[in-house]
Design a protein around this motif. Sequence first.
Motif, PDB file in Angstrom:
ATOM      1  N   LEU A 441      -1.159  -7.634   7.234  1.00 37.57           N
ATOM      2  CA  LEU A 441      -0.441  -7.673   7.802  1.00 37.57           C
ATOM      3  C   LEU A 441       0.748  -7.591   6.703  1.00 37.57           C
ATOM      4  CD1 LEU A 441       0.730  -9.363  11.037  1.00 37.57           C
ATOM      5  CD2 LEU A 441       0.252  -7.071  11.024  1.00 37.57           C
ATOM      6  N   SER A 442       0.238  -8.218   5.444  1.00 35.24           N
ATOM      7  CA  SER A 442       0.812  -8.481   4.136  1.00 35.24           C
ATOM      8  C   SER A 442       0.073  -6.730   3.199  1.00 35.24           C
ATOM      9  CB  SER A 442       0.337  -9.434   3.262  1.00 35.24           C
ATOM     10  OG  SER A 442      -1.220  -9.120   2.772  1.00 35.24           O
ATOM     11  N   LEU A 443       0.089  -5.738   3.687  1.00 34.43           N
ATOM     12  CA  LEU A 443      -0.363  -4.194   3.208  1.00 34.43           C
ATOM     13  C   LEU A 443       1.107  -3.901   3.728  1.00 34.43           C
ATOM     14  CD1 LEU A 443      -3.174  -5.718   3.405  1.00 34.43           C
ATOM     15  CD2 LEU A 443      -3.995  -3.186   3.703  1.00 34.43           C
ATOM     16  N   PHE A 444       1.627  -3.766   4.809  1.00 33.31           N
ATOM     17  CA  PHE A 444       3.146  -3.087   4.784  1.00 33.31           C
ATOM     18  C   PHE A 444       4.254  -4.462   4.466  1.00 33.31           C
ATOM     19  CE2 PHE A 444      -1.023  -2.344   7.567  1.00 33.31           C
ATOM     20  CZ  PHE A 444      -0.863  -0.708   7.045  1.00 33.31           C
ATOM     21  N   TYR A 445       4.279  -5.010   3.837  1.00 33.03           N
ATOM     22  CA  TYR A 445       5.168  -5.835   3.516  1.00 33.03           C
ATOM     23  C   TYR A 445       6.021  -5.261   2.376  1.00 33.03           C
ATOM     24  CZ  TYR A 445       7.779 -10.178   2.250  1.00 33.03           C
ATOM     25  OH  TYR A 445       9.209 -11.070   1.986  1.00 33.03           O
ATOM     26  N   SER A 446       6.621  -5.322   1.992  1.00 33.88           N
ATOM     27  CA  SER A 446       7.890  -4.207   1.475  1.00 33.88           C
ATOM     28  C   SER A 446       7.370  -4.841  -0.055  1.00 33.88           C
ATOM     29  CB  SER A 446       9.379  -4.182   1.597  1.00 33.88           C
ATOM     30  OG  SER A 446      10.242  -4.415   1.066  1.00 33.88           O
ATOM     31  N   LYS A 447       7.829  -5.756  -0.216  1.00 33.13           N
ATOM     32  CA  LYS A 447       7.816  -6.521  -1.665  1.00 33.13           C
ATOM     33  C   LYS A 447       6.342  -7.160  -1.943  1.00 33.13           C
ATOM     34  CE  LYS A 447      11.861  -9.806  -0.937  1.00 33.13           C
ATOM     35  NZ  LYS A 447      11.860 -11.322  -0.951  1.00 33.13           N
ATOM     36  N   ASN A 448       5.075  -6.314  -1.577  1.00 29.77           N
ATOM     37  CA  ASN A 448       4.066  -6.314  -1.945  1.00 29.77           C
ATOM     38  C   ASN A 448       3.232  -5.048  -2.220  1.00 29.77           C
ATOM     39  OD1 ASN A 448       3.209  -8.446  -1.569  1.00 29.77           O
ATOM     40  ND2 ASN A 448       2.663  -8.547   0.431  1.00 29.77           N
ATOM     41  N   LYS A 449       4.530  -4.024  -2.061  1.00 31.94           N
ATOM     42  CA  LYS A 449       3.755  -3.196  -3.112  1.00 31.94           C
ATOM     43  C   LYS A 449       3.644  -2.884  -4.227  1.00 31.94           C
ATOM     44  CE  LYS A 449       8.367   0.085  -1.237  1.00 31.94           C
ATOM     45  NZ  LYS A 449      10.269   0.850  -1.834  1.00 31.94           N
ATOM     46  N   SER A 450       2.165  -1.644  -3.807  1.00 33.40           N
ATOM     47  CA  SER A 450       1.175  -1.472  -5.666  1.00 33.40           C
ATOM     48  C   SER A 450       2.409  -0.694  -6.659  1.00 33.40           C
ATOM     49  CB  SER A 450       0.444  -0.611  -5.285  1.00 33.40           C
ATOM     50  OG  SER A 450       1.271   1.074  -4.802  1.00 33.40           O
ATOM     51  N   PRO A 451       2.743  -1.139  -8.187  1.00 34.75           N
ATOM     52  CA  PRO A 451       0.706  -1.481  -8.077  1.00 34.75           C
ATOM     53  C   PRO A 451       0.752  -3.381  -8.287  1.00 34.75           C
ATOM     54  CG  PRO A 451       2.319  -1.140 -10.016  1.00 34.75           C
ATOM     55  CD  PRO A 451       2.883  -0.236  -8.949  1.00 34.75           C
ATOM     56  N   ASN A 452       1.999  -3.836  -7.797  1.00 35.12           N
ATOM     57  CA  ASN A 452       1.803  -5.359  -7.839  1.00 35.12           C
ATOM     58  C   ASN A 452       1.010  -5.928  -7.454  1.00 35.12           C
ATOM     59  OD1 ASN A 452       3.529  -5.635 -10.668  1.00 35.12           O
ATOM     60  ND2 ASN A 452       5.595  -5.067  -9.266  1.00 35.12           N
ATOM     61  N   GLY A 453       1.240  -4.835  -5.633  1.00 34.90           N
ATOM     62  CA  GLY A 453       0.506  -5.639  -4.220  1.00 34.90           C
ATOM     63  C   GLY A 453      -0.058  -4.715  -3.238  1.00 34.90           C
ATOM     64  N   PRO A 454      -1.058  -5.103  -2.471  1.00 31.23           N
ATOM     65  CA  PRO A 454      -2.022  -4.157  -2.005  1.00 31.23           C
ATOM     66  C   PRO A 454      -0.854  -3.316  -1.205  1.00 31.23           C
ATOM     67  CG  PRO A 454      -1.307  -6.302  -0.834  1.00 31.23           C
ATOM     68  CD  PRO A 454      -0.738  -6.084  -1.963  1.00 31.23           C
ATOM     69  N   ASN A 455       0.129  -3.258  -0.935  1.00 35.04           N
ATOM     70  CA  ASN A 455       0.967  -2.289  -0.296  1.00 35.04           C
ATOM     71  C   ASN A 455       0.825  -0.380  -0.325  1.00 35.04           C
ATOM     72  OD1 ASN A 455       3.136  -0.549   1.562  1.00 35.04           O
ATOM     73  ND2 ASN A 455       4.493  -1.934   1.739  1.00 35.04           N
ATOM     74  N   TYR A 456      -0.232   0.448  -0.604  1.00 38.61           N
ATOM     75  CA  TYR A 456      -0.244   1.228  -1.479  1.00 38.61           C
ATOM     76  C   TYR A 456      -0.229   2.577  -0.769  1.00 38.61           C
ATOM     77  CZ  TYR A 456      -4.101  -2.013  -2.653  1.00 38.61           C
ATOM     78  OH  TYR A 456      -4.898  -2.707  -3.362  1.00 38.61           O
ATOM     79  N   THR A 457       0.801   1.882   0.702  1.00 44.32           N
ATOM     80  CA  THR A 457       1.507   3.241   1.635  1.00 44.32           C
ATOM     81  C   THR A 457       2.782   3.163   0.783  1.00 44.32           C
ATOM     82  OG1 THR A 457       1.731   1.600   3.248  1.00 44.32           O
ATOM     83  CG2 THR A 457       0.148   2.949   3.306  1.00 44.32           C
ATOM     84  N   HIS A 458       3.331   2.527   0.154  1.00 44.50           N
ATOM     85  CA  HIS A 458       4.846   1.725   0.308  1.00 44.50           C
ATOM     86  C   HIS A 458       5.615   1.932   1.153  1.00 44.50           C
ATOM     87  CE1 HIS A 458       4.609   2.109  -4.193  1.00 44.50           C
ATOM     88  NE2 HIS A 458       4.046   1.684  -4.763  1.00 44.50           N
ATOM     89  N   PHE A 459       4.692   1.753   2.487  1.00 47.55           N
ATOM     90  CA  PHE A 459       6.036   1.194   3.931  1.00 47.55           C
ATOM     91  C   PHE A 459       7.049   0.394   3.864  1.00 47.55           C
ATOM     92  CE2 PHE A 459       6.391  -1.006   8.158  1.00 47.55           C
ATOM     93  CZ  PHE A 459       6.499   0.397   8.515  1.00 47.55           C
ATOM     94  N   GLU A 460       7.833   0.920   3.901  1.00 43.97           N
ATOM     95  CA  GLU A 460       9.128  -0.097   4.200  1.00 43.97           C
ATOM     96  C   GLU A 460      10.683  -0.322   5.293  1.00 43.97           C
ATOM     97  OE1 GLU A 460      12.775  -0.939   0.731  1.00 43.97           O
ATOM     98  OE2 GLU A 460      11.490   0.578   0.573  1.00 43.97           O
ATOM     99  N   SER A 461      10.185  -1.881   6.250  1.00 44.00           N
ATOM    100  CA  SER A 461      11.307  -0.803   6.914  1.00 44.00           C
ATOM    101  C   SER A 461      11.720  -3.014   7.324  1.00 44.00           C
ATOM    102  CB  SER A 461      10.460  -1.054   8.131  1.00 44.00           C
ATOM    103  OG  SER A 461      11.027  -1.916   8.935  1.00 44.00           O
ATOM    104  N   GLU A 462      13.855  -3.272   6.962  1.00 43.28           N
ATOM    105  CA  GLU A 462      13.881  -4.217   6.993  1.00 43.28           C
ATOM    106  C   GLU A 462      13.274  -4.461   8.313  1.00 43.28           C
ATOM    107  OE1 GLU A 462      18.154  -3.642   6.685  1.00 43.28           O
ATOM    108  OE2 GLU A 462      18.063  -2.763   4.599  1.00 43.28           O
ATOM    109  N   ILE A 463      13.321  -4.285   9.022  1.00 44.61           N
ATOM    110  CA  ILE A 463      12.605  -5.209  10.803  1.00 44.61           C
ATOM    111  C   ILE A 463      11.836  -6.169   9.726  1.00 44.61           C
ATOM    112  CG2 ILE A 463      12.021  -4.929  12.869  1.00 44.61           C
ATOM    113  CD1 ILE A 463      14.072  -2.552  12.896  1.00 44.61           C
TER     114      ILE A 463
END
Length: 533
Positions: A441-463
């Motif tokens: 689930l960390s792959l979709f956390y906004s603070k994990n956006k690549s290149p600094n984390g594994p959120n490669y999709t750059h999915f972002e949702s406040e909820i």
Amino acid sequence: MKVKRLYFYILLGLISIIACDSDKKSDQSHLVFRYNEHSDITSLDPAFAKDQRNIWAVHQLYNTLVGLDDSLNLQPELAKSWNISDDGLTYTFKLREDIYFHKSEIFKNKKHRLNSEDVVYSLKRLTDPNLASPGSWIMKPVKSIKSLDDFTLEIKLKENFPAFLGLLSMKYCSVVPREVQTGEIDFRTNPIGTGPFQFKRWIPQEKLVFRKNHLYFETDSTGQQLPYLEAIAITFLPDKQSEFMQFIQGNLDFMSGLDVSYKDELLQADGQLKAKYKNQIILDKSPYLNTEYVGFYLADSTVDIHHKSLRLAINYGFDRQKMIKYLRNGIGIPAEQGFIPKGLPGFGGVQGFSYQPEKAKKLVQQYIKKTGDRSPEVTVSTNPSYVDLIEFMQAELEAIGVKVNIDVLPASTLRQKRSSGQLEAFRASWIADYPDAQNYLSLFYSKNKSPNGPNYTHFESEIYDSIYEKSLRFSNQKQRLQFYYQLDSLIISKAATIPLFYDEAVRFKQKNVRGLDINAINLLDLKSVYKTQ
């Protein structure tokens, strides 16, 4: 004549000795477990246990504070017990007092008992910049580590991180003797641990041998000391077809994974072992903590897949069941639930995408009506190993009116471009670092956006972010599960990815191998293995 007769008797004696030695080796072969790695192990230092070949070898030589059973439940290992403070920030471990390191010249080949200072040193060395361990990230949640007495240590965290015990079960966290800080021992080629086997010999790219550790602390249910085996022999045949031939000839005791070079020889289309091998081989399968997927880069609003209706259409527009049956000989589980793979707590609470071509066509029409684009298309980037999966999707999605372009890249280039947001859609996989759904689930956390984390999709949702952060406040896994279901459901509802399949670990073993269990992280554990003659 006397000289010739003497030579004859000497030769006869040598033949007899060789024959006896050969018989002796044959008699002892059931005490040696033999397997192959396709490329050389890079290090026997647990601080570099990054990939499977290193992890498997390291696991035989070392122990961690806590371990995992075959159901991925945490179990005592070096620590006989532990306590977590009410605020979830302080972990106190009590160590066993009967654990000794392998005999070594650094201890003058005498028994040397493990204590808490060894654990403190082992965990702290992961963050040593001179060591440059790829496992240094494990210590990011840690504020301090200290020894309270010879067999008690305390770890304080910076903030609550309920999956921390799972992190400590990783092979990076294996315990080494603090005496190695003198620099006298190179752990890469001369390891010293507390595990069931100890290092014997390593000929790079040829053979690696471990021998039984007679000081090992674990016993079986009858009180017999483990391990049962006398040795492990690892060869390094790079060709998978050669490995397969060695296995079929009985020269290897087990083989892991499924390769195109032999999958049709061994398996039927439904994933079952072919009849001609059933008397020789045992096939084991288990859910494997790996989700194979296609990710969308959602930060670029100029591309077609920025529209949710098109992403949904693609997800409903191809048959995952057929994909697994015909392209993978039934190995793998069609990803028709959420993003969390089968085998982890949190799986199965979400309804995902099934094959619904008529629904997919309607979604394409919605996209066309909304955008005016009558020729929707998407470019999917992949490495050569997965082209067949993307080609399957390409053919299926053509029937619903979506064109798929395939961009084949070297694996290293794919990783680099995926991380930097240069790909519209990309084939990827996520293998669990530790056995907790939070890792996925960390792959979709906004603070994990690549290149600094594994959120490669750059999915972002406040909820999503709010629920994710709430889940971290609870140490109790059952409490966290309700948040995990909500998070997984959000990922599916937004169609942030195309889940393809949840992988399965596949092992083939000889009929005489006993005690070799399979698990969802595909860890090779040989301490309870034995072979019948």
